[in-house]
Design an enzyme around this catalytic site. Structure first.
Site, PDB file in Angstrom:
ATOM      1  N   GLY A   1     -25.789 -35.167 110.064  1.00  0.00           N
ATOM      2  CA  GLY A   1     -26.612 -35.989 110.821  1.00  0.00           C
ATOM      3  C   GLY A   1     -27.035 -37.287 110.166  1.00  0.00           C
ATOM      4  O   GLY A   1     -26.826 -37.539 109.038  1.00  0.00           O
ATOM      5  N   ASP A   2     -27.244 -38.254 111.199  1.00  0.00           N
ATOM      6  CA  ASP A   2     -27.821 -39.648 110.866  1.00  0.00           C
ATOM      7  C   ASP A   2     -28.623 -40.030 112.052  1.00  0.00           C
ATOM      8  O   ASP A   2     -28.950 -39.367 112.989  1.00  0.00           O
ATOM      9  CB  ASP A   2     -27.033 -40.542 110.307  1.00  0.00           C
ATOM     10  CG  ASP A   2     -27.537 -41.782 109.539  1.00  0.00           C
ATOM     11  OD1 ASP A   2     -27.983 -41.497 108.191  1.00  0.00           O
ATOM     12  OD2 ASP A   2     -27.681 -42.806 110.118  1.00  0.00           O
TER      13      ASP A   2
ATOM     14  N   GLN B   1     -24.121 -44.056  99.793  1.00  0.00           N
ATOM     15  CA  GLN B   1     -24.049 -42.563  99.649  1.00  0.00           C
ATOM     16  C   GLN B   1     -23.484 -42.034  98.204  1.00  0.00           C
ATOM     17  O   GLN B   1     -23.624 -41.119  97.527  1.00  0.00           O
ATOM     18  CB  GLN B   1     -23.245 -42.056 100.972  1.00  0.00           C
ATOM     19  CG  GLN B   1     -23.507 -40.512 101.166  1.00  0.00           C
ATOM     20  CD  GLN B   1     -24.716 -40.282 101.960  1.00  0.00           C
ATOM     21  OE1 GLN B   1     -24.939 -41.218 102.923  1.00  0.00           O
ATOM     22  NE2 GLN B   1     -25.598 -39.505 101.569  1.00  0.00           N
TER      23      GLN B   1
ATOM     24  N   ASN C   1     -35.953 -38.002 112.606  1.00  0.00           N
ATOM     25  CA  ASN C   1     -36.105 -36.583 111.913  1.00  0.00           C
ATOM     26  C   ASN C   1     -36.852 -36.839 110.552  1.00  0.00           C
ATOM     27  O   ASN C   1     -37.414 -36.156 110.053  1.00  0.00           O
ATOM     28  CB  ASN C   1     -34.639 -36.314 111.408  1.00  0.00           C
ATOM     29  CG  ASN C   1     -34.557 -35.194 110.367  1.00  0.00           C
ATOM     30  OD1 ASN C   1     -34.236 -35.611 109.254  1.00  0.00           O
ATOM     31  ND2 ASN C   1     -34.650 -33.985 110.816  1.00  0.00           N
TER      32      ASN C   1
ATOM     33  N   LYS D   1     -19.145 -36.654 101.338  1.00  0.00           N
ATOM     34  CA  LYS D   1     -20.288 -36.099 102.080  1.00  0.00           C
ATOM     35  C   LYS D   1     -21.070 -37.499 102.613  1.00  0.00           C
ATOM     36  O   LYS D   1     -21.455 -38.109 101.834  1.00  0.00           O
ATOM     37  CB  LYS D   1     -20.919 -35.342 101.010  1.00  0.00           C
ATOM     38  CG  LYS D   1     -22.423 -34.703 101.640  1.00  0.00           C
ATOM     39  CD  LYS D   1     -21.991 -33.337 102.327  1.00  0.00           C
ATOM     40  CE  LYS D   1     -22.900 -32.641 103.084  1.00  0.00           C
ATOM     41  NZ  LYS D   1     -22.913 -33.277 104.627  1.00  0.00           N
TER      42      LYS D   1
ATOM     43  N   LYS E   1     -19.239 -41.783 104.799  1.00  0.00           N
ATOM     44  CA  LYS E   1     -20.198 -41.804 105.974  1.00  0.00           C
ATOM     45  C   LYS E   1     -19.108 -42.447 107.281  1.00  0.00           C
ATOM     46  O   LYS E   1     -18.146 -42.842 107.195  1.00  0.00           O
ATOM     47  CB  LYS E   1     -21.007 -43.204 105.922  1.00  0.00           C
ATOM     48  CG  LYS E   1     -22.284 -43.396 106.838  1.00  0.00           C
ATOM     49  CD  LYS E   1     -23.342 -42.476 106.275  1.00  0.00           C
ATOM     50  CE  LYS E   1     -24.545 -42.270 107.359  1.00  0.00           C
ATOM     51  NZ  LYS E   1     -25.976 -41.730 106.305  1.00  0.00           N
TER      52      LYS E   1
ATOM     53  N   LYS F   1     -26.170 -42.218  95.580  1.00  0.00           N
ATOM     54  CA  LYS F   1     -27.064 -41.193  96.119  1.00  0.00           C
ATOM     55  C   LYS F   1     -26.735 -39.782  95.867  1.00  0.00           C
ATOM     56  O   LYS F   1     -27.376 -39.263  95.319  1.00  0.00           O
ATOM     57  CB  LYS F   1     -27.500 -41.449  97.718  1.00  0.00           C
ATOM     58  CG  LYS F   1     -28.585 -40.422  98.255  1.00  0.00           C
ATOM     59  CD  LYS F   1     -28.355 -40.313  99.568  1.00  0.00           C
ATOM     60  CE  LYS F   1     -28.587 -41.649 100.374  1.00  0.00           C
ATOM     61  NZ  LYS F   1     -28.823 -41.350 101.768  1.00  0.00           N
TER      62      LYS F   1
HETATM   63  P1  NDP Z   1     -33.146 -40.606 113.931  1.00  0.00           P
HETATM   64  O1  NDP Z   1     -32.329 -40.816 114.817  1.00  0.00           O
HETATM   65  O2  NDP Z   1     -33.836 -39.194 113.934  1.00  0.00           O
HETATM   66  O3  NDP Z   1     -34.612 -41.460 114.095  1.00  0.00           O
HETATM   67  C1  NDP Z   1     -34.348 -42.888 113.926  1.00  0.00           C
HETATM   68  C2  NDP Z   1     -35.975 -43.467 114.347  1.00  0.00           C
HETATM   69  O4  NDP Z   1     -35.753 -44.839 113.978  1.00  0.00           O
HETATM   70  C3  NDP Z   1     -36.106 -43.264 115.732  1.00  0.00           C
HETATM   71  O5  NDP Z   1     -37.506 -43.489 115.871  1.00  0.00           O
HETATM   72  C4  NDP Z   1     -35.472 -44.607 116.214  1.00  0.00           C
HETATM   73  O6  NDP Z   1     -36.074 -45.263 117.436  1.00  0.00           O
HETATM   74  C5  NDP Z   1     -36.101 -45.670 115.081  1.00  0.00           C
HETATM   75  N1  NDP Z   1     -34.719 -46.753 115.184  1.00  0.00           N
HETATM   76  C6  NDP Z   1     -33.274 -46.409 114.974  1.00  0.00           C
HETATM   77  N2  NDP Z   1     -32.726 -47.684 114.902  1.00  0.00           N
HETATM   78  C7  NDP Z   1     -33.625 -48.565 115.080  1.00  0.00           C
HETATM   79  C8  NDP Z   1     -33.529 -50.077 115.194  1.00  0.00           C
HETATM   80  N3  NDP Z   1     -32.571 -50.481 114.998  1.00  0.00           N
HETATM   81  N4  NDP Z   1     -34.776 -50.809 115.219  1.00  0.00           N
HETATM   82  C9  NDP Z   1     -36.170 -49.939 115.337  1.00  0.00           C
HETATM   83  N5  NDP Z   1     -36.136 -48.547 115.180  1.00  0.00           N
HETATM   84  C10 NDP Z   1     -34.983 -47.888 115.214  1.00  0.00           C
HETATM   85  O7  NDP Z   1     -32.604 -40.862 112.505  1.00  0.00           O
HETATM   86  P2  NDP Z   1     -33.102 -40.376 111.243  1.00  0.00           P
HETATM   87  O8  NDP Z   1     -34.702 -40.097 111.064  1.00  0.00           O
HETATM   88  O9  NDP Z   1     -32.151 -39.022 110.584  1.00  0.00           O
HETATM   89  O10 NDP Z   1     -32.832 -41.475 110.392  1.00  0.00           O
HETATM   90  C11 NDP Z   1     -33.377 -42.607 110.039  1.00  0.00           C
HETATM   91  C12 NDP Z   1     -33.106 -43.416 108.584  1.00  0.00           C
HETATM   92  O11 NDP Z   1     -33.092 -42.411 107.676  1.00  0.00           O
HETATM   93  C13 NDP Z   1     -31.805 -44.083 108.786  1.00  0.00           C
HETATM   94  O12 NDP Z   1     -31.866 -45.119 107.960  1.00  0.00           O
HETATM   95  C14 NDP Z   1     -30.892 -42.832 108.108  1.00  0.00           C
HETATM   96  O13 NDP Z   1     -29.685 -43.336 107.680  1.00  0.00           O
HETATM   97  C15 NDP Z   1     -31.697 -42.494 106.888  1.00  0.00           C
HETATM   98  N6  NDP Z   1     -31.509 -40.915 106.476  1.00  0.00           N
HETATM   99  C16 NDP Z   1     -31.359 -39.877 107.341  1.00  0.00           C
HETATM  100  C17 NDP Z   1     -31.262 -38.570 106.605  1.00  0.00           C
HETATM  101  C18 NDP Z   1     -31.177 -37.637 107.519  1.00  0.00           C
HETATM  102  O14 NDP Z   1     -31.076 -36.487 106.811  1.00  0.00           O
HETATM  103  N7  NDP Z   1     -31.220 -37.583 108.691  1.00  0.00           N
HETATM  104  C19 NDP Z   1     -30.703 -38.802 105.291  1.00  0.00           C
HETATM  105  C20 NDP Z   1     -31.206 -39.726 104.383  1.00  0.00           C
HETATM  106  C21 NDP Z   1     -31.431 -41.054 105.000  1.00  0.00           C
HETATM  107  P3  NDP Z   1     -35.833 -44.423 118.779  1.00  0.00           P
HETATM  108  O15 NDP Z   1     -36.718 -43.123 118.867  1.00  0.00           O
HETATM  109  O16 NDP Z   1     -36.430 -45.442 119.936  1.00  0.00           O
HETATM  110  O17 NDP Z   1     -34.513 -44.386 118.891  1.00  0.00           O
HETATM  111  O1  2IT Z   2     -28.076 -40.934 104.714  1.00  0.00           O
HETATM  112  C1  2IT Z   2     -27.816 -39.650 104.521  1.00  0.00           C
HETATM  113  O2  2IT Z   2     -28.005 -39.295 103.143  1.00  0.00           O
HETATM  114  C2  2IT Z   2     -27.737 -38.880 105.382  1.00  0.00           C
HETATM  115  N1  2IT Z   2     -27.804 -39.078 106.729  1.00  0.00           N
HETATM  116  C3  2IT Z   2     -27.667 -37.101 105.199  1.00  0.00           C
HETATM  117  C4  2IT Z   2     -26.136 -37.199 104.683  1.00  0.00           C
HETATM  118  C5  2IT Z   2     -25.900 -35.542 104.562  1.00  0.00           C
HETATM  119  O3  2IT Z   2     -24.878 -35.111 104.192  1.00  0.00           O
HETATM  120  O4  2IT Z   2     -26.754 -34.641 104.838  1.00  0.00           O
END
Ligand code: NDP
Ligand code: 2IT
Length: 444
Positions: free
Chosen positions: A165-166, A111, A240, A90, A126, A114
């Site tokens: 998603g990620d 992961q 997100n 997952k 992943k 986690k």
């Molecule tokens: P999104 O794509 O929704 O948002 C990512 C944000 O970070 C955007 O604002 C993006 O900017 C910015 N960003 C991405 N890459 C860079 C970079 N190289 N330098 C500067 N800014 C950057 O992703 P998420 O919110 O889903 O994910 C954010 C983090 O959280 C990641 O590390 C992800 O692995 C982690 N995560 C996500 C989960 C989820 O459920 N979605 C769960 C657990 C962890 P821009 O708007 O310009 O693209």
């Molecule tokens: O980094 C993470 O934990 C995620 N991007 C969410 C993974 C998931 O299966 O919901």
């Protein structure tokens, strides 16, 4: 040389040019020294650490698709199925030009621990691609997602591997991928999470990572005689995780004064307007330069800079290694009390050490952002029983999971004499369950 050091050395030698993977492995194995030393002979004989750091399977594939000009584009797709000892693989799918095998391996490795910490039956994996959804039309994104899933569909399934998603993969991309999987396999099953509500998605999954981050932070503060109410919070990211972290922090009575994207950052002295943020990022898919049109009192700055803003709590929610040692020094000089990671490994190793050495409470991503994947597991449960639960029910379960998770990592830290070191607590607690399950299942 100790077994831990031997394995770290081997990982670096056998996986060259994967610095993020080395960083993640080193952090986890460093935390496990006491546990490993106490079982060194047996672990070594069983090659337990070698099995922990080697993915069960890694898949790399070609993703050809046709752009709006009729030009064929070729991207690379990855899925790393890291460890299935406690459940089906997952983990999310990252779509970003920086994606390579080392990035996906670091994320898959994190992961595993986690997912173990959530207490739910999910293994770790992943995936992703170096495809950049930015600036692409909906049709181009669909073409990419369909091609990506055409290959990925051979390796996943509701009881095998369940992506989500990620970075760069949101509701739109999950929808296109789900549609293609169903068409190819003729199976309406919960093969992806983060789905839309009309086709098997769970209420509260969208909010879950950000909300979970605040639930665990609130529980930690409560146990230290404090709370989020009245605190000034600095957030990075505008996606997100960041959006719903800001929303929950505000609901809990904090003032959140920043957010950022890959080109710049916003300071809003009156508190970030989440509706404006959602419209800019989720609806218009635009830059944060637009934020000033909604909030004339705010400031927009090019480049990086949120960590220079004075705050009580810092929540990095964008990407790996976005908070470095210089940022940590400024945060400490400005009196930060808590850093909790919404993103995966957003804090560099030396910055983490500096924060902890200076009395800052640090909640690592594998604990603090586990609410997203935990709620994905709740989506899997709902899909299996062909029912959907109310927002309140899912949110209450999420809160319960994050509160339990906090106590679990707190107990592990205390048991080994590292009170308030939640890096060590999370790594040990996550590892113990995985090792138990691996040992019970023999040498596989
Ligand atoms: P999104 O794509 O929704 O948002 C990512 C944000 O970070 C955007 O604002 C993006 O900017 C910015 N960003 C991405 N890459 C860079 C970079 N190289 N330098 C500067 N800014 C950057 O992703 P998420 O919110 O889903 O994910 C954010 C983090 O959280 C990641 O590390 C992800 O692995 C982690 N995560 C996500 C989960 C989820 O459920 N979605 C769960 C657990 C962890 P821009 O708007 O310009 O693209
Ligand atoms: O980094 C993470 O934990 C995620 N991007 C969410 C993974 C998931 O299966 O919901």
């Amino acid at each position: 040389m100790s077994y831990v050091d031997e394995v770290i050395e081997r990982v670096i030698k056998e996986n060259p040019n994967e610095p993020e993977f080395h960083q993640a492995v080193r952090e986890v194995l460093d935390s496990l020294r006491l546990v490993v030393d106490a079982n060194e002979e047996q672990f070594r004989k069983d090659a337990l650490l070698e099995r922990i750091v080697n993915p069960e399977r890694q898949i790399k594939f070609r993703v050809p698709w046709v752009d709006d000009k009729g030009q064929v584009q070729v991207n690379t797709g990855y899925r790393v199925q890291f460890n299935s000892s406690i459940g089906p693989y997952k983990g999310g799918i990252r779509l970003h030009p920086s994606v390579n095998l080392g990035i996906i391996k670091f994320l898959g490795f994190e992961q595993v621990f986690k997912n173990s910490l959530t207490g739910l039956p999910i293994g770790g994996g992943k995936g992703g691609s170096d495809f950049d959804p930015k600036g692409k039309s909906d049709r181009e994104v669909m073409a990419f997602c369909q091609s990506f899933m055409t290959e990925l569909s051979k390796y996943i399934g509701a009881d095998t591997d369940v992506p989500a998603g990620d970075i760069g993969t949101g509701a739109r991309e999950i929808g296109y991928m789900f549609g293609q999987y169903k068409r190819l396999r003729n199976l309406y099953e919960g093969v992806l999470t983060g789905k839309g509500l009309s086709y098997g998605g769970s209420l509260a999954r969208t909010e879950a990572t950000g909300y979970g981050l605040l639930y665990i932070t609130e529980e930690m503060l409560k146990c230290h005689g404090d709370s989020i109410e009245g605190k000034t919070v600095v957030v990075s990211g505008a996606g997100n995780v960041a959006t719903y972290a800001i929303q929950k922090a505000q609901q809990l009575g904090a003032k959140v004064v920043t957010c950022s994207d890959s080109t710049g950052w916003v300071y809003d002295p009156d508190g970030i307007d989440v509706d404006a943020l959602k419209e800019i990022k989720e609806v218009k898919r635009a830059r944060l330069t637009e934020y000033k049109n909604y909030r004339p009192n705010s400031e927009y700055h090019e480049g990086k800079g949120v960590w220079s803003v004075k705050c009580d709590i810092a929540l990095p929610c964008a990407t790996q290694n976005e908070l470095n040692i210089d940022d940590a020094k400024v945060l400490v000089a400005n009196g930060v009390a808590v850093v909790a990671e919404g993103a995966n490994m957003p804090t560099t190793a030396d910055a983490t050490e500096y924060l902890q050495a200076n009395g800052v409470i640090f909640l690592p991503g594998k604990a603090a952002n586990a609410g997203g994947v935990a709620t994905s597991a709740l989506e899997m449960s709902q899909n299996s029983e062909r029912l959907s639960w109310s927002f309140e029910e899912v949110d209450a379960k999420l809160k319960g999971i994050m509160v339990n998770l906090y106590h679990n990592i707190d107990d592990a830290a205390k048991k080994y004499g590292f009170e308030d070191n939640f890096v060590i607590g999370a790594n040990i607690a996550g590892f113990e369950k995985v090792v138990n399950a691996m040992n019970a299942q023999g040498i596989v």
